[in-house]
Motif scaffolding. Structure first.
Motif, PDB file in Angstrom:
ATOM      1  N   ILE A   1      -7.954   3.393  15.731  1.00  0.00           N
ATOM      2  CA  ILE A   1      -7.183   4.073  14.696  1.00  0.00           C
ATOM      3  C   ILE A   1      -6.756   5.415  15.267  1.00  0.00           C
ATOM      4  O   ILE A   1      -7.573   6.133  15.848  1.00  0.00           O
ATOM      5  N   SER A   2      -5.484   5.756  15.118  1.00  0.00           N
ATOM      6  CA  SER A   2      -4.956   7.007  15.659  1.00  0.00           C
ATOM      7  C   SER A   2      -4.782   8.042  14.559  1.00  0.00           C
ATOM      8  O   SER A   2      -4.448   7.710  13.422  1.00  0.00           O
ATOM      9  N   VAL A   3      -5.012   9.285  14.928  1.00  0.00           N
ATOM     10  CA  VAL A   3      -4.842  10.406  14.011  1.00  0.00           C
ATOM     11  C   VAL A   3      -4.554  11.649  14.855  1.00  0.00           C
ATOM     12  O   VAL A   3      -4.921  11.702  16.028  1.00  0.00           O
ATOM     13  N   VAL A   4      -3.884  12.634  14.280  1.00  0.00           N
ATOM     14  CA  VAL A   4      -3.652  13.906  14.966  1.00  0.00           C
ATOM     15  C   VAL A   4      -4.612  14.940  14.389  1.00  0.00           C
ATOM     16  O   VAL A   4      -4.664  15.147  13.178  1.00  0.00           O
TER      17      VAL A   4
ATOM     18  N   ILE B   1      -9.925   6.537  17.553  1.00  0.00           N
ATOM     19  CA  ILE B   1     -11.314   6.167  17.280  1.00  0.00           C
ATOM     20  C   ILE B   1     -11.392   4.651  17.306  1.00  0.00           C
ATOM     21  O   ILE B   1     -10.578   3.980  16.669  1.00  0.00           O
ATOM     22  N   ASP B   2     -12.355   4.112  18.002  1.00  0.00           N
ATOM     23  CA  ASP B   2     -12.564   2.669  18.023  1.00  0.00           C
ATOM     24  C   ASP B   2     -13.006   2.217  16.632  1.00  0.00           C
ATOM     25  O   ASP B   2     -13.902   2.810  16.036  1.00  0.00           O
ATOM     26  N   ARG B   3     -12.367   1.173  16.100  1.00  0.00           N
ATOM     27  CA  ARG B   3     -12.691   0.671  14.758  1.00  0.00           C
ATOM     28  C   ARG B   3     -14.127   0.178  14.655  1.00  0.00           C
ATOM     29  O   ARG B   3     -14.727   0.231  13.588  1.00  0.00           O
ATOM     30  N   TYR B   4     -14.662  -0.344  15.743  1.00  0.00           N
ATOM     31  CA  TYR B   4     -15.968  -1.003  15.702  1.00  0.00           C
ATOM     32  C   TYR B   4     -17.092  -0.171  16.318  1.00  0.00           C
ATOM     33  O   TYR B   4     -18.249  -0.485  16.144  1.00  0.00           O
ATOM     34  N   ASN B   5     -16.739   0.873  17.052  1.00  0.00           N
ATOM     35  CA  ASN B   5     -17.737   1.772  17.633  1.00  0.00           C
ATOM     36  C   ASN B   5     -17.208   3.196  17.481  1.00  0.00           C
ATOM     37  O   ASN B   5     -16.480   3.693  18.336  1.00  0.00           O
ATOM     38  N   SER B   6     -17.587   3.847  16.390  1.00  0.00           N
ATOM     39  CA  SER B   6     -17.018   5.162  16.072  1.00  0.00           C
ATOM     40  C   SER B   6     -17.432   6.250  17.058  1.00  0.00           C
ATOM     41  O   SER B   6     -16.914   7.353  17.009  1.00  0.00           O
ATOM     42  N   ASN B   7     -18.347   5.961  17.967  1.00  0.00           N
ATOM     43  CA  ASN B   7     -18.714   6.941  18.993  1.00  0.00           C
ATOM     44  C   ASN B   7     -17.744   6.936  20.164  1.00  0.00           C
ATOM     45  O   ASN B   7     -17.869   7.757  21.068  1.00  0.00           O
ATOM     46  N   ASP B   8     -16.783   6.009  20.170  1.00  0.00           N
ATOM     47  CA  ASP B   8     -15.747   5.993  21.199  1.00  0.00           C
ATOM     48  C   ASP B   8     -14.548   6.788  20.700  1.00  0.00           C
ATOM     49  O   ASP B   8     -13.781   6.316  19.859  1.00  0.00           O
TER      50      ASP B   8
ATOM     51  N   SER C   1     -20.320   5.200  11.408  1.00  0.00           N
ATOM     52  CA  SER C   1     -19.398   4.137  11.022  1.00  0.00           C
ATOM     53  C   SER C   1     -18.787   4.519   9.675  1.00  0.00           C
ATOM     54  O   SER C   1     -19.433   5.162   8.844  1.00  0.00           O
ATOM     55  N   ILE C   2     -17.536   4.147   9.463  1.00  0.00           N
ATOM     56  CA  ILE C   2     -16.821   4.581   8.262  1.00  0.00           C
ATOM     57  C   ILE C   2     -17.519   4.089   7.000  1.00  0.00           C
ATOM     58  O   ILE C   2     -17.518   4.789   5.981  1.00  0.00           O
ATOM     59  N   GLY C   3     -18.164   2.953   7.032  1.00  0.00           N
ATOM     60  CA  GLY C   3     -18.878   2.442   5.872  1.00  0.00           C
ATOM     61  C   GLY C   3     -20.093   3.269   5.498  1.00  0.00           C
ATOM     62  O   GLY C   3     -20.618   3.149   4.388  1.00  0.00           O
ATOM     63  N   ASN C   4     -20.549   4.119   6.407  1.00  0.00           N
ATOM     64  CA  ASN C   4     -21.719   4.961   6.151  1.00  0.00           C
ATOM     65  C   ASN C   4     -21.348   6.390   5.741  1.00  0.00           C
ATOM     66  O   ASN C   4     -22.219   7.176   5.412  1.00  0.00           O
ATOM     67  N   LEU C   5     -20.068   6.721   5.759  1.00  0.00           N
ATOM     68  CA  LEU C   5     -19.644   8.086   5.460  1.00  0.00           C
ATOM     69  C   LEU C   5     -19.157   8.212   4.035  1.00  0.00           C
ATOM     70  O   LEU C   5     -18.457   7.347   3.522  1.00  0.00           O
ATOM     71  N   LEU C   6     -19.524   9.320   3.412  1.00  0.00           N
ATOM     72  CA  LEU C   6     -19.213   9.554   2.014  1.00  0.00           C
ATOM     73  C   LEU C   6     -18.718  10.981   1.832  1.00  0.00           C
ATOM     74  O   LEU C   6     -19.358  11.929   2.310  1.00  0.00           O
ATOM     75  N   LEU C   7     -17.592  11.147   1.165  1.00  0.00           N
ATOM     76  CA  LEU C   7     -17.069  12.473   0.840  1.00  0.00           C
ATOM     77  C   LEU C   7     -17.627  12.875  -0.509  1.00  0.00           C
ATOM     78  O   LEU C   7     -17.586  12.097  -1.455  1.00  0.00           O
TER      79      LEU C   7
ATOM     80  N   VAL D   1     -14.414  13.748  12.064  1.00  0.00           N
ATOM     81  CA  VAL D   1     -13.324  13.154  12.845  1.00  0.00           C
ATOM     82  C   VAL D   1     -13.125  11.685  12.451  1.00  0.00           C
ATOM     83  O   VAL D   1     -12.001  11.237  12.226  1.00  0.00           O
ATOM     84  N   VAL D   2     -14.218  10.943  12.338  1.00  0.00           N
ATOM     85  CA  VAL D   2     -14.130   9.531  11.946  1.00  0.00           C
ATOM     86  C   VAL D   2     -13.568   9.419  10.536  1.00  0.00           C
ATOM     87  O   VAL D   2     -12.666   8.608  10.274  1.00  0.00           O
ATOM     88  N   TYR D   3     -14.063  10.233   9.617  1.00  0.00           N
ATOM     89  CA  TYR D   3     -13.573  10.176   8.236  1.00  0.00           C
ATOM     90  C   TYR D   3     -12.075  10.480   8.187  1.00  0.00           C
ATOM     91  O   TYR D   3     -11.320   9.823   7.473  1.00  0.00           O
ATOM     92  N   LYS D   4     -11.630  11.471   8.953  1.00  0.00           N
ATOM     93  CA  LYS D   4     -10.207  11.831   9.009  1.00  0.00           C
ATOM     94  C   LYS D   4      -9.366  10.673   9.548  1.00  0.00           C
ATOM     95  O   LYS D   4      -8.276  10.395   9.046  1.00  0.00           O
ATOM     96  N   ALA D   5      -9.866   9.967  10.554  1.00  0.00           N
ATOM     97  CA  ALA D   5      -9.118   8.857  11.132  1.00  0.00           C
ATOM     98  C   ALA D   5      -8.856   7.761  10.103  1.00  0.00           C
ATOM     99  O   ALA D   5      -7.783   7.158  10.085  1.00  0.00           O
ATOM    100  N   PHE D   6      -9.814   7.522   9.235  1.00  0.00           N
ATOM    101  CA  PHE D   6      -9.682   6.473   8.233  1.00  0.00           C
ATOM    102  C   PHE D   6      -9.078   6.968   6.922  1.00  0.00           C
ATOM    103  O   PHE D   6      -8.693   6.165   6.076  1.00  0.00           O
ATOM    104  N   ASN D   7      -9.021   8.280   6.724  1.00  0.00           N
ATOM    105  CA  ASN D   7      -8.505   8.881   5.490  1.00  0.00           C
ATOM    106  C   ASN D   7      -7.547  10.004   5.863  1.00  0.00           C
ATOM    107  O   ASN D   7      -7.950  11.164   5.957  1.00  0.00           O
TER     108      ASN D   7
END
Length: 120
Positions: free
Chosen positions: A18-21, A29-36, A109-115, A78-84
């Motif tokens: 997923i790309s983001v600026v 960010i890799d969709r399946y490994n958010s540490n990449d 992982s995006i499923g574990n993050l909560l705003l 950073v991961v949350y921003k990429a998905f939102n």
């Protein structure tokens, strides 16, 4: 033949990430490994994998940090921003905090993050 292989690889990378600026830099960010986390260098025209920094906070909390264009961000933000895309990564208000549902700060992982304003 090599061009065909490179095009297939680029398509694979585009589907996998997923790309983001952030801070005027293109970030993937890799969709399946958010540490990449991969950052685009405008000068060289190449993508490079960035280092993830493990940091212990004074309060005993552990964080994963990423440097993007000379600025430090938590990997969770950073991961949350990429998905939102509408998420304001620069805001430090209480309403803009990112929490880990399972309380594991290494699981970004995006499923574990909560705003939210407080843990739920």
């Amino acid at each position: 033949m090599l061009d065909h292989v490179m095009n297939d690889m680029n398509d694979f990378i585009n589907r996998q990430s997923i790309s983001v600026v952030i801070n005027d830099r293109k970030v993937r960010i890799d969709r399946y490994n958010s540490n990449d986390v991969i950052i685009y260098n405008d000068k060289t025209g190449k993508w490079r994998q960035t280092k993830i920094i493990y940091k212990d906070q004074n309060c005993g909390r552990k964080m994963l940090l990423v440097y993007i264009n000379y600025k430090t961000y938590s990997l969770a933000r950073v991961v949350y921003k990429a998905f939102n895309k509408d998420y304001d990564i620069e805001s430090r208000s209480k309403n803009n905090r990112i929490y880990h549902k399972n309380s594991n700060s290494y699981d970004n992982s995006i499923g574990n993050l909560l705003l939210g304003t407080n843990k739920k």
